[in-house]
Write a protein that holds these residues in place. Structure first.
Motif, PDB file in Angstrom:
ATOM      1  N   ALA A 141       0.841  -1.202   0.000  1.00 31.58           N
ATOM      2  CA  ALA A 141       0.000   0.000   0.000  1.00 31.58           C
ATOM      3  C   ALA A 141       0.872   1.246   0.000  1.00 31.58           C
ATOM      4  N   VAL A 142       0.420   2.250  -0.703  1.00 30.55           N
ATOM      5  CA  VAL A 142       1.142   3.534  -0.772  1.00 30.55           C
ATOM      6  C   VAL A 142       0.865   4.336   0.506  1.00 30.55           C
ATOM      7  N   ASN A 143       1.907   4.856   1.111  1.00 28.27           N
ATOM      8  CA  ASN A 143       1.728   5.631   2.343  1.00 28.27           C
ATOM      9  C   ASN A 143       1.161   7.022   2.092  1.00 28.27           C
ATOM     10  N   ASN A 144       1.641   7.682   1.043  1.00 28.04           N
ATOM     11  CA  ASN A 144       1.124   9.013   0.747  1.00 28.04           C
ATOM     12  C   ASN A 144       1.357   9.321  -0.732  1.00 28.04           C
ATOM     13  N   PRO A 145       0.304   9.323  -1.525  1.00 29.95           N
ATOM     14  CA  PRO A 145       0.480   9.585  -2.963  1.00 29.95           C
ATOM     15  C   PRO A 145       0.976  11.000  -3.245  1.00 29.95           C
ATOM     16  N   ALA A 199       7.493   9.047   1.170  1.00 34.07           N
ATOM     17  CA  ALA A 199       6.870   8.341   2.295  1.00 34.07           C
ATOM     18  C   ALA A 199       6.883   6.842   2.111  1.00 34.07           C
ATOM     19  N   GLY A 200       7.107   6.376   0.880  1.00 29.52           N
ATOM     20  CA  GLY A 200       7.269   4.954   0.621  1.00 29.52           C
ATOM     21  C   GLY A 200       5.971   4.165   0.682  1.00 29.52           C
ATOM     22  N   THR A 201       6.127   2.856   0.975  1.00 31.98           N
ATOM     23  CA  THR A 201       4.977   1.942   1.005  1.00 31.98           C
ATOM     24  C   THR A 201       5.003   1.132   2.292  1.00 31.98           C
ATOM     25  N   ARG A 202       3.937   0.392   2.505  1.00 32.49           N
ATOM     26  CA  ARG A 202       3.845  -0.494   3.668  1.00 32.49           C
ATOM     27  C   ARG A 202       3.189  -1.801   3.227  1.00 32.49           C
ATOM     28  N   LYS A 203       3.367  -2.849   4.018  1.00 26.28           N
ATOM     29  CA  LYS A 203       2.745  -4.138   3.747  1.00 26.28           C
ATOM     30  C   LYS A 203       1.527  -4.314   4.648  1.00 26.28           C
ATOM     31  N   ILE A 204       0.426  -4.835   4.060  1.00 26.20           N
ATOM     32  CA  ILE A 204      -0.798  -5.077   4.813  1.00 26.20           C
ATOM     33  C   ILE A 204      -1.182  -6.542   4.663  1.00 26.20           C
ATOM     34  N   LYS A 205      -1.517  -7.187   5.770  1.00 25.11           N
ATOM     35  CA  LYS A 205      -1.929  -8.586   5.745  1.00 25.11           C
ATOM     36  C   LYS A 205      -3.319  -8.719   5.113  1.00 25.11           C
ATOM     37  N   PHE A 206      -3.406  -9.665   4.164  1.00 18.47           N
ATOM     38  CA  PHE A 206      -4.684  -9.969   3.513  1.00 18.47           C
ATOM     39  C   PHE A 206      -5.060 -11.387   3.906  1.00 18.47           C
ATOM     40  N   THR A 207      -6.280 -11.583   4.423  1.00 17.75           N
ATOM     41  CA  THR A 207      -6.690 -12.876   4.952  1.00 17.75           C
ATOM     42  C   THR A 207      -8.087 -13.257   4.464  1.00 17.75           C
ATOM     43  N   LYS A 208      -8.494 -14.453   4.819  1.00 13.49           N
ATOM     44  CA  LYS A 208      -9.783 -14.984   4.378  1.00 13.49           C
ATOM     45  C   LYS A 208     -10.956 -14.171   4.922  1.00 13.49           C
TER      46      LYS A 208
END
Length: 553
Positions: free
Chosen positions: A363-367, A372-381
């Protein structure tokens, strides 16, 4: 100056003073609050103006407390004011002063006026002075004590200082003109007796100077060049000048400008104090208050208040400023600086029946800020989405999730609603969906498009948080104009959501940190109620002007 200065009438006056070398090239301003309450946004405008002038002309700026009324002043207010001024970035260096530091010098100046026959001790009560002051069309009536001898006045004034007389029994008044067309020149009170402990001077004094007497003397003692006040002091300027001229001491120039009036709020410290004492708000720093501490707790930045002050400008006539301008200033600032995050405020569970395992999406931190770079987000069921992002019977133009319809999950996959699960009361408790594995955002694996994108959080990894949705404190534009102004308090100025869900990246957020919850607004970690166990977020402002939309504008 190399930097371009604002264009307003005060800067024009200062430019002319510098051109004529009126003050020897000096520019010295001050901010002189009374420590009888917390500063509000009107004070912020004054601070920005006074400090901005000193900064722009390489001058000096003083913070001075006008602490001449011990009955209403508290150390708490002094400390809060210092904090607010520093937070705004107005650098007074080591120049922090108090009117009470000058009490002895003010007393000696009063003695000097008595000796010149320009001041006298009066035994009339405050009510009697008011009744004999006259009107705009009728002259006042001279006090029967007006012609006391210099010797008698000096004796009585000294005894007043020693505490020989009860509170309110005598005053020292200037001897000017009871027939003056300016009511402020009709023998104004300079000192009153008040047996009250001062927050800095203790019980050293029992006579206290009035604002009109102290104001010009403080400016003179500190060498202020431009004494900038709001318009209500314009009629007091002749008295300011009279005192300094009669004493033949250094004489600054008083300049008046229009005070800030902000829609949907009240700016009177007396009324703000009533809101606090009567429990309509949660203290001076309640995020619904127009106080600097309240705005700071809500998530406003110093830069946004400076921008707001510049947008409002400096005028010679009072006017109402739309609070939407303040909201624009903070949106404009936070759009550039606030990192994005996802939060679900009114959750409904989504189960992806054909998904197994878990993964990370980027995910983009700030377009607005690539650094500001990016971050990882957990995607689950199992996920949560906002209840408003699903409708069984949608209106025309609804672009979010519907039965049998598809929508994209932000940064992730396109999903389709296959089944709606309800409880015994008919409330939706779960949406069973399928995901399209070929539609992962950014993968380029599919050209499939859908009209809507919604935010989400993982049910497994999301953290619970409390979210406070703040709205305007009053329901009408000018509550201060109403006699029963408290009747117009907005009953839904605060909505507390106790069980919202935030993405994991926010779990370690610190008080004061500000984020844009995607599609929701800007939110600040509350500095008062947040705990390591459960964060509290205050909504700073919506993404758009929802108030105007509510009113059908």
């Amino acid at each position: 100056m190399e930097n371009e200065k604002p264009k307003n009438f005060i800067y024009e006056i200062i430019d002319e003073d510098i051109r004529t070398n009126k003050w020897g090239g000096r520019v010295h301003t001050r901010f002189p609050p009374e420590p009888n309450g917390y500063l509000h946004i009107g004070h912020a405008k004054s601070i920005c103006l006074n400090y901005g002038i000193a900064r722009d002309y390489n001058g000096k700026f003083n913070l001075r407390f006008d602490d001449t009324n011990p009955e209403k002043e508290e150390t708490e207010y002094v400390e809060s004011i210092i904090e607010d001024v520093k937070w705004l970035g107005a650098d007074f260096e080591d120049r922090i002063f108090y009117a009470s530091d000058y009490f002895e010098q003010m007393y000696q100046y009063a003695v000097e006026l008595i000796k010149k026959g320009k001041a006298y001790v009066c035994d009339l009560s405050a009510e009697e002075i008011r009744k004999t002051r006259g009107t705009l069309t009728e002259p006042g009536v001279e006090s029967p004590y007006r012609n006391r001898t210099v010797e008698e006045n000096l004796d009585l004034f000294e005894r007043m200082r020693k505490g020989e007389f009860p509170t309110g029994s005598k005053t020292l008044r200037a001897k000017i003109d009871m027939a003056s067309p300016n009511l402020n020149l009709r023998d104004p009170v300079m000192y009153r007796i008040l047996h009250a402990e001062h927050h800095r001077q203790g019980n050293k004094w029992c006579i206290y100077p009035t604002y009109d007497w102290a104001h010009g003397l403080e400016d003179s003692i500190e060498g202020i060049t431009h004494s900038i006040c709001t318009l209500e002091f314009e009629n007091h300027r002749p008295l300011y000048d009279w005192f300094l001229d009669e004493l033949n001491i250094y004489h600054p120039q008083q300049i008046e400008f229009a005070r800030l009036n902000l829609s949907y709020t009240v700016m009177s410290k007396r009324r703000l104090l009533q809101l606090v004492k009567d429990g309509y708000v949660d203290g001076w720093d309640d995020p619904r208050m127009p106080t600097i501490s309240g705005l700071r707790r809500r998530g406003f930045t110093p830069e946004s208040l400076w921008n707001f002050a510049e947008l409002v400008g400096v005028a010679k006539r009072d006017a109402m400023t739309d609070i939407a301008l303040l909201e624009f200033a903070i949106r404009d600032d936070l759009n550039k600086r606030a990192n994005r995050a996802m939060a679900v405020l009114d959750p409904v569970k989504v189960v992806l029946v054909n998904y197994e395992g878990e993964e990370e999406v980027e995910a983009v931190n700030n377009p607005e800020d690539p650094s500001a770079g990016t971050r990882k987000i957990k995607f689950t069921k199992e996920l949560y989405i906002d209840r408003a992002d699903f409708m069984e019977d949608p209106p025309k133009g609804f672009r979010r999730l519907i039965p049998g319809g598809e929508v994209r999950l932000r940064y992730a996959y396109i999903i389709k609603c296959e089944e709606v699960i309800k409880d015994d009361n008919g409330n939706i408790i779960e949406l069973r969906c399928t995901y399209d594995p070929d539609t992962k955002s950014g993968s380029g694996a599919s050209n499939k498009k859908v009209k809507g994108t919604i935010h989400w959080v993982s049910a497994k990894y999301a953290a619970e948080a409390e979210v406070r949705l703040y709205d305007r404190l009053f329901t009408i534009e000018d509550p201060a104009a109403e006699k029963n102004w408290l009747d117009y308090i907005n009953p839904v100025s605060l909505k507390v959501i106790e069980n919202a869900y935030i993405e994991p990246s926010l779990k370690d957020s610190k008080p004061g940190e500000i984020f844009q919850f995607e599609r929701q607004g800007y939110f600040c970690v509350d500095s008062k109620y947040s705990t390591p166990e459960k964060l509290v977020f205050n909504r700073t402002v919506t993404l758009k002007d929802s108030w105007a939309k509510k009113k059908g504008q």
